[in-house]
Design an enzyme around this catalytic site. Structure first.
Site, mmCIF file in Angstrom:
data_model
loop_
_atom_site.group_PDB
_atom_site.id
_atom_site.type_symbol
_atom_site.label_atom_id
_atom_site.label_comp_id
_atom_site.label_asym_id
_atom_site.label_seq_id
_atom_site.Cartn_x
_atom_site.Cartn_y
_atom_site.Cartn_z
ATOM 1 C CE1 TYR A 74 -3.597 2.578 0.457
ATOM 2 C CE2 TYR A 74 -2.461 3.213 2.471
ATOM 3 C CZ TYR A 74 -3.433 3.460 1.522
ATOM 4 O OH TYR A 74 -4.234 4.564 1.612
ATOM 5 C CB CYS A 75 3.299 2.504 2.432
ATOM 6 S SG CYS A 75 2.202 2.389 3.848
#
Length: 425
Positions: free
Chosen positions: A275-276
């Site tokens: 995600y990041c």
């Protein structure tokens, strides 16, 4: 006995370092002004500790000479530390190395005993294999029999060269596996340094040196690129931001016995996901562009993350028939997680299917249900690693799960693509 050819920053440190360990060392340089200074015990450049070491060892077990014939006849290790500057086109100039090799290899007493030629000068990967070895062989000597040749890159920091040489974090030797004499010899001379010695192929040794320097230059340029964004945005304490960044426990530790975890990120694979990293990298890239900056490094990061997948997929296409059963090992973007967001496996499966590979079976210890619910692919899922191995003819490792590493010998029985480089093959 050792002869060091080239007494610049690297060569003098090397010569005095071996002298410090009790070896007799001859030093040779073509620069008369430099030689005269050294003979007088004067350092031609500033480097902490070298001046006192020069005065201590000069004419004791470190001898500066212009008698190459005598140095060659009494030495079994010849270390080349001559310059390799870039020409105006950025190409490395190897003429100083070839000139030094020609001088030594033209000596009359060439075949009286085995000698190891150690290239410490920085040269691009494949130089020793494709350029230096053929040049040495042109003197009608048998490499590995009468002459050994190896790459021994230096990792010296100006201002810390003495400590880096005397207390090395690693010693890298690029030498042919068959050259047992050379390997024995180099171990004898480096044994007093009490540091791990990594024996690798010459190409690998040269590559490691460039990896080391270009990673550092990339980190510096990344920091500078982002400082331009900070200046443009304003009201950012730039020094403080980077000081706090460096406190991340993934790469900062005061306990030298513990590995620095950030090193795990300096390792090849099949692209980053989750995600990041993708989200934040793209967001910062977009912000730079909105402010009309040119974030070349960030653009390159995003582009490379796509290019590596395409590159590896092309490798599969060349080596795997479309009728084969392909086992995908790993669906999560990283081990010990069931997160499949931006997982490289998603893109690999999509592209393989688009290319006509219809026999795909996938396995992951944790992420199968998440993968099924997020992506509707017409593939099969295995209940176990054993099941995947049994049903597949080709295996592709896309996540470095410990389960896969423990079963690496079984995986090796099939056609194997380890795109996380976690199995040691």
């Amino acid at each position: 006995m050792i002869t060091v050819i080239g007494l610049g920053f690297v060569g003098l440190t090397t010569a005095l370092g071996f002298a410090e360990k009790g070896f007799t060392v001859y030093g040779i340089d073509i620069d008369e002004k430099k030689v005269n200074q050294l003979i007088e015990g004067e350092l031609p450049f500033h480097e902490p500790h070298l001046a006192e070491k020069l005065k201590y060892h000069l004419n004791n077990n470190f001898f500066i000479t212009d008698d190459l014939q005598h140095a060659w006849s009494t030495s079994e290790l010849i270390i080349y530390c001559v310059g390799t500057p870039n020409d105006k086109n950025g190409k490395v100039d190897l003429s100083y190395i070839f000139h030094s090799l020609e001088q030594t290899l033209s000596l009359q007493e060439l075949k009286d005993k085995y000698r190891l030629l150690l290239i410490k000068s920085t040269v691009p990967p494949s130089t020793l294999e494709t350029k230096i070895k053929p040049f040495v062989e042109s003197f009608n000597v048998k490499i590995g029999k009468e002459i050994g040749i190896a790459s021994n890159p230096e990792f010296l920091r100006e201002g810390n060269a003495w400590d880096d040489f005397i207390n090395p974090d690693r010693i890298v030797i690029g030498i042919d596996e068959e050259d047992k004499k050379g390997f024995t010899l180099i171990n004898k001379y480096y044994k007093p340094f009490h540091s791990p010695i990594f024996s690798v192929t010459p190409n690998t040794a040269e590559f490691i040196k460039y990896l080391s320097n270009t990673l550092l230059s990339t980190l510096i340029s990344f920091s500078n690129e982002q400082s331009m964004l900070a200046h443009t945005l304003g009201n950012i304490e730039i020094a403080k931001a980077f000081e706090v960044l460096q406190l991340d426990k993934r790469w900062f530790t005061t306990d030298k016995s513990k590995p620095v975890n950030m090193a795990k990120y300096v390792y090849p694979g099949c692209g980053f996901g989750g995600y990041c990293l993708p989200k934040d990298t793209q967001a910062l890239l977009t912000l730079n562009k909105e402010l009309q900056l040119t974030p070349s490094i960030l653009e390159g990061v995003v582009l490379t993350n796509q290019k590596i997948k395409t590159f590896l997929l092309e490798k599969i296409k060349k080596e795997v028939d479309k009728e084969e059963v392909i086992g995908i090992l790993g669906l999560a973007f990283k081990p010990n997680s069931d997160d499949v967001r931006e997982s490289p496996s998603k893109e690999f499966i999509e592209k393989l299917y688009d290319e006509g590979y219809r026999n795909i079976i996938a396995y992951d210890p944790l992420a199968i249900n998440n993968f099924k619910s997020n992506f509707n692919y017409n593939i099969k899922y295995a209940k176990s690693l054993h099941d995947t191995i049994e049903k597949s003819s080709t295996l592709i490792v896309l996540c470095q799960w410990e389960e896969f590493i423990l079963q690496k010998d079984r995986l090796k029985e099939k056609k194997l693509f380890d795109f996380r480089y976690c199995l040691g093959y």
